[in-house]
Write a protein that holds these residues in place. Sequence first.
Motif: not given
Length: 353
Positions: A310, A318, A289, A307
Amino acid sequence: MAPLTALAMPVLRRLEAERAHRLAMIAMRLGLAAENPAADPPVLATTVAGLAFTNPVGLAAGFDKDAVALRALMRMGFGFVEAGTVTPRPQAGNPRPRLFRLAEDGAVINRMGFNNAGVTAFAARLAMLRRNVPVGANIGVNKEGAEPERDYPDLLRIVAPLADYVTVNVSSPNTPGLRDLQSEARLAAILSAMRAAVPDAPPIFVKVAPDLSVAGLEAVVETAVAHGIAGLILTNTTISRPPGLRGAAATETGGLSGRPLFDLSTAMLARAFLMAKGRLVLIGVGGVGTGADALAKIKAGADLVQVYTAFTYGGPQVVARIKRDLAGALKAAGVVRLADLVGAEAVSMARGV
């Protein structure tokens, strides 16, 4: 981040998780999502499995199961995007509710069950896609009527001409019996059949469960090497529940992803790096994250990172933050090539759990 996205994320987080995801996908298909046209810092560029990446931060499979929003996702700043999991035939997945937020923990539990529209529709969308970053296709088998040694090669035949790499999902906890396919004999039979079916396939990866034993992981590593597989993705979601979870949904069945998975998945990644001894490419996923998280995965042995959770909580910002912080950390360390840090702390991180 586009103003629309900034306004939409708090609203989506108030909705039931699967409904929010469905609305986000619709928004992306309509072109309402944020874009990040900024060029990536050169220090983030890397070449892995013969593919060029302007940055090492990708989107994990599961977010866009049917390849319906790839155009929008590719414009959000990801270095690569993985679509799926797709199965030979359409299937509805498990009964709802099947997706649960643990916001206090930065986590999600899902028991989706490979809900998707099937490989025919998936392939048609990939065929129309103009790729500006590498795109992966994550393949799996149906809950009913599956014959893995037949189905995985058949899926590979269809998606191989349309994807930059292919991921073999044998590690989701939400399809009964799927994780048994990680055993040495079954995995060897599947990979052998895939290689025979498409000898000139793009790079093939195997996605591994974080709940494998050390011996089980070693068997997967050696089987992958023996069959000329490009690498492993470590890891899928976990059926374990780390102590200290605060979310009300913590007791729901399914796979746990997000921040509580970080230590478990990173330790397994480091072990795989030490076992592989440079023979496999490794992609680290599970709890990433921040830029610091991405850097830790790289130092544990990841050539690339992915990812998911997140991104579902924070949106495109992000991705931008991870890249910015990672580039800053690399420059501060005087690193010229990202690859120079891969596995730098694998020995200590392998003892992480």
